[in-house]
Structures are given as structure tokens and as C-alpha cells.
Design a protein around this motif. Structure first.
Motif, PDB file in Angstrom:
ATOM      1  N   LEU A 243       0.817  -1.220   0.000  1.00  0.00           N
ATOM      2  CA  LEU A 243       0.000   0.000   0.000  1.00  0.00           C
ATOM      3  C   LEU A 243       0.850   1.269   0.000  1.00  0.00           C
ATOM      4  N   PHE A 244       2.095   1.148   0.411  1.00  0.00           N
ATOM      5  CA  PHE A 244       2.968   2.314   0.527  1.00  0.00           C
ATOM      6  C   PHE A 244       3.519   2.725  -0.826  1.00  0.00           C
ATOM      7  N   SER A 245       3.589   4.021  -1.049  1.00  0.00           N
ATOM      8  CA  SER A 245       4.241   4.558  -2.238  1.00  0.00           C
ATOM      9  C   SER A 245       5.742   4.603  -1.982  1.00  0.00           C
ATOM     10  N   LEU A 246       6.499   4.159  -2.948  1.00  0.00           N
ATOM     11  CA  LEU A 246       7.958   4.207  -2.835  1.00  0.00           C
ATOM     12  C   LEU A 246       8.528   5.473  -3.452  1.00  0.00           C
ATOM     13  N   ASN A 247       7.664   6.314  -4.003  1.00  0.00           N
ATOM     14  CA  ASN A 247       8.110   7.522  -4.691  1.00  0.00           C
ATOM     15  C   ASN A 247       8.504   8.647  -3.755  1.00  0.00           C
ATOM     16  N   SER A 248       8.021   8.609  -2.511  1.00  0.00           N
ATOM     17  CA  SER A 248       8.301   9.690  -1.581  1.00  0.00           C
ATOM     18  C   SER A 248       8.302   9.165  -0.150  1.00  0.00           C
ATOM     19  N   THR A 249       9.244   9.629   0.631  1.00  0.00           N
ATOM     20  CA  THR A 249       9.265   9.248   2.041  1.00  0.00           C
ATOM     21  C   THR A 249       8.228  10.030   2.837  1.00  0.00           C
ATOM     22  N   GLN A 250       7.585  11.005   2.208  1.00  0.00           N
ATOM     23  CA  GLN A 250       6.585  11.836   2.869  1.00  0.00           C
ATOM     24  C   GLN A 250       5.156  11.329   2.672  1.00  0.00           C
ATOM     25  N   GLU A 251       5.005  10.186   2.007  1.00  0.00           N
ATOM     26  CA  GLU A 251       3.686   9.600   1.801  1.00  0.00           C
ATOM     27  C   GLU A 251       3.545   8.380   2.697  1.00  0.00           C
ATOM     28  N   GLY A 252       2.573   8.417   3.580  1.00  0.00           N
ATOM     29  CA  GLY A 252       2.327   7.299   4.481  1.00  0.00           C
ATOM     30  C   GLY A 252       0.939   6.745   4.271  1.00  0.00           C
ATOM     31  N   ILE A 253       0.524   5.869   5.160  1.00  0.00           N
ATOM     32  CA  ILE A 253      -0.832   5.324   5.127  1.00  0.00           C
ATOM     33  C   ILE A 253      -1.429   5.413   6.524  1.00  0.00           C
ATOM     34  N   LYS A 254      -2.743   5.324   6.581  1.00  0.00           N
ATOM     35  CA  LYS A 254      -3.479   5.297   7.847  1.00  0.00           C
ATOM     36  C   LYS A 254      -4.452   4.136   7.764  1.00  0.00           C
ATOM     37  N   VAL A 255      -4.325   3.175   8.649  1.00  0.00           N
ATOM     38  CA  VAL A 255      -5.249   2.049   8.708  1.00  0.00           C
ATOM     39  C   VAL A 255      -6.275   2.382   9.782  1.00  0.00           C
ATOM     40  N   HIS A 256      -7.497   2.584   9.351  1.00  0.00           N
ATOM     41  CA  HIS A 256      -8.568   2.995  10.263  1.00  0.00           C
ATOM     42  C   HIS A 256      -9.083   1.827  11.089  1.00  0.00           C
ATOM     43  N   SER A 257      -9.706   2.129  12.187  1.00  0.00           N
ATOM     44  CA  SER A 257     -10.244   1.097  13.080  1.00  0.00           C
ATOM     45  C   SER A 257     -11.364   0.295  12.422  1.00  0.00           C
ATOM     46  N   SER A 258     -11.906   0.807  11.326  1.00  0.00           N
ATOM     47  CA  SER A 258     -12.966   0.092  10.608  1.00  0.00           C
ATOM     48  C   SER A 258     -12.402  -0.870   9.556  1.00  0.00           C
ATOM     49  N   ALA A 259     -11.069  -0.932   9.424  1.00  0.00           N
ATOM     50  CA  ALA A 259     -10.447  -1.854   8.468  1.00  0.00           C
ATOM     51  C   ALA A 259     -10.656  -3.294   8.932  1.00  0.00           C
ATOM     52  N   LYS A 260     -10.413  -4.225   8.018  1.00  0.00           N
ATOM     53  CA  LYS A 260     -10.537  -5.640   8.371  1.00  0.00           C
ATOM     54  C   LYS A 260      -9.564  -5.960   9.508  1.00  0.00           C
ATOM     55  N   PRO A 261      -9.985  -6.804  10.439  1.00  0.00           N
ATOM     56  CA  PRO A 261      -9.129  -7.146  11.580  1.00  0.00           C
ATOM     57  C   PRO A 261      -7.753  -7.675  11.168  1.00  0.00           C
TER      58      PRO A 261
ATOM     59  N   THR B 275      -0.724  -4.591  10.255  1.00  0.00           N
ATOM     60  CA  THR B 275      -0.110  -3.278  10.426  1.00  0.00           C
ATOM     61  C   THR B 275       0.572  -3.177  11.786  1.00  0.00           C
ATOM     62  N   GLN B 276      -0.063  -3.691  12.806  1.00  0.00           N
ATOM     63  CA  GLN B 276       0.540  -3.697  14.143  1.00  0.00           C
ATOM     64  C   GLN B 276       1.814  -4.523  14.165  1.00  0.00           C
ATOM     65  N   ARG B 277       1.803  -5.672  13.494  1.00  0.00           N
ATOM     66  CA  ARG B 277       3.003  -6.513  13.458  1.00  0.00           C
ATOM     67  C   ARG B 277       4.141  -5.820  12.720  1.00  0.00           C
ATOM     68  N   LEU B 278       3.825  -5.127  11.630  1.00  0.00           N
ATOM     69  CA  LEU B 278       4.863  -4.401  10.893  1.00  0.00           C
ATOM     70  C   LEU B 278       5.482  -3.318  11.768  1.00  0.00           C
ATOM     71  N   HIS B 279       4.667  -2.676  12.595  1.00  0.00           N
ATOM     72  CA  HIS B 279       5.186  -1.673  13.522  1.00  0.00           C
ATOM     73  C   HIS B 279       6.090  -2.334  14.560  1.00  0.00           C
ATOM     74  N   GLU B 280       5.659  -3.461  15.113  1.00  0.00           N
ATOM     75  CA  GLU B 280       6.459  -4.186  16.108  1.00  0.00           C
ATOM     76  C   GLU B 280       7.801  -4.633  15.524  1.00  0.00           C
ATOM     77  N   LYS B 281       7.824  -4.927  14.228  1.00  0.00           N
ATOM     78  CA  LYS B 281       9.052  -5.364  13.553  1.00  0.00           C
ATOM     79  C   LYS B 281       9.932  -4.193  13.128  1.00  0.00           C
ATOM     80  N   GLY B 282       9.449  -2.971  13.356  1.00  0.00           N
ATOM     81  CA  GLY B 282      10.233  -1.792  13.028  1.00  0.00           C
ATOM     82  C   GLY B 282      10.206  -1.403  11.565  1.00  0.00           C
ATOM     83  N   LEU B 283       9.169  -1.833  10.842  1.00  0.00           N
ATOM     84  CA  LEU B 283       9.090  -1.523   9.414  1.00  0.00           C
ATOM     85  C   LEU B 283       8.267  -0.269   9.124  1.00  0.00           C
TER      86      LEU B 283
END
Length: 83
Positions: free
Chosen positions: A16-34, A40-48
Motif C-alpha cells: 500500500l505504501f508509495s515508494l516515490n516519496s518518504t513523505q507519503e504514508g498510510i493510515k489504517v482505520h479502526s474500521s479496516a478488516k481485523p 499493520t501492528q506486526r509491521l510496527h512491532e518489527k520496526g518496518l
């Protein structure tokens, strides 16, 4: 080691991330699929990624997303050469 469902979800989030800019991120809302929220939480825990709900790619995350997106492109390209 084969891909399991959890790893596939993490790869999908990385794609989902754009590789064209380090200033473009994503937001996974609480209404997203579990499973997307969990990936997304695991990727954060892994430091990605920088935030538990998305944010930006870390340098390691950028490398991982680049590999994931490259692999997806390769696998989605029809072979033009006989094996």
C-alpha cells in the motif's frame, strides 16, 4: 518456509505504501478488516513502519516494501520466454 496468511497480509500492507516519496504514508482505520489491522501492528512491532496504525516506512520498511512490490510485479508479469 512458505508464506502463511499473516505474512501475506503484511506483504499486502507493505504494497500500500508509495515508494516515490518518504513523505507519503498510510493510515489504517479502526474500521479496516481485523487482519489488516493486525498486520499493520506486526509491521510496527518489527520496526518496518513508524506507527501502529500505519504512518511512514522506516528505512528497513522501505527496503521490505521495495522487495515486496518488485516481487509482486515479477509474479504478475506473464513469462515471454520458455523455461
Amino acid at each position: 518456509m512458505p508464506y502463511n496468511d499473516a505474512l501475506v497480509q503484511e506483504l499486502n500492507v507493505l504494497n500500500l505504501f508509495s515508494l516515490n516519496s518518504t513523505q507519503e504514508g498510510i493510515k489504517v482505520h479502526s474500521s479496516a478488516k481485523p487482519e489488516v489491522i493486525a498486520a499493520t501492528q506486526r509491521l510496527h512491532e518489527k520496526g518496518l513502519i513508524t506507527q501502529v496504525d500505519g504512518g511512514y516506512l522506516t528505512p528497513l520498511g522501505h527496503d521490505a516494501a521495495e522487495c515486496s512490490q518488485t516481487l509482486l510485479t515479477i509474479l504478475n508479469t506473464e513469462s515471454r520466454q520458455p523455461i
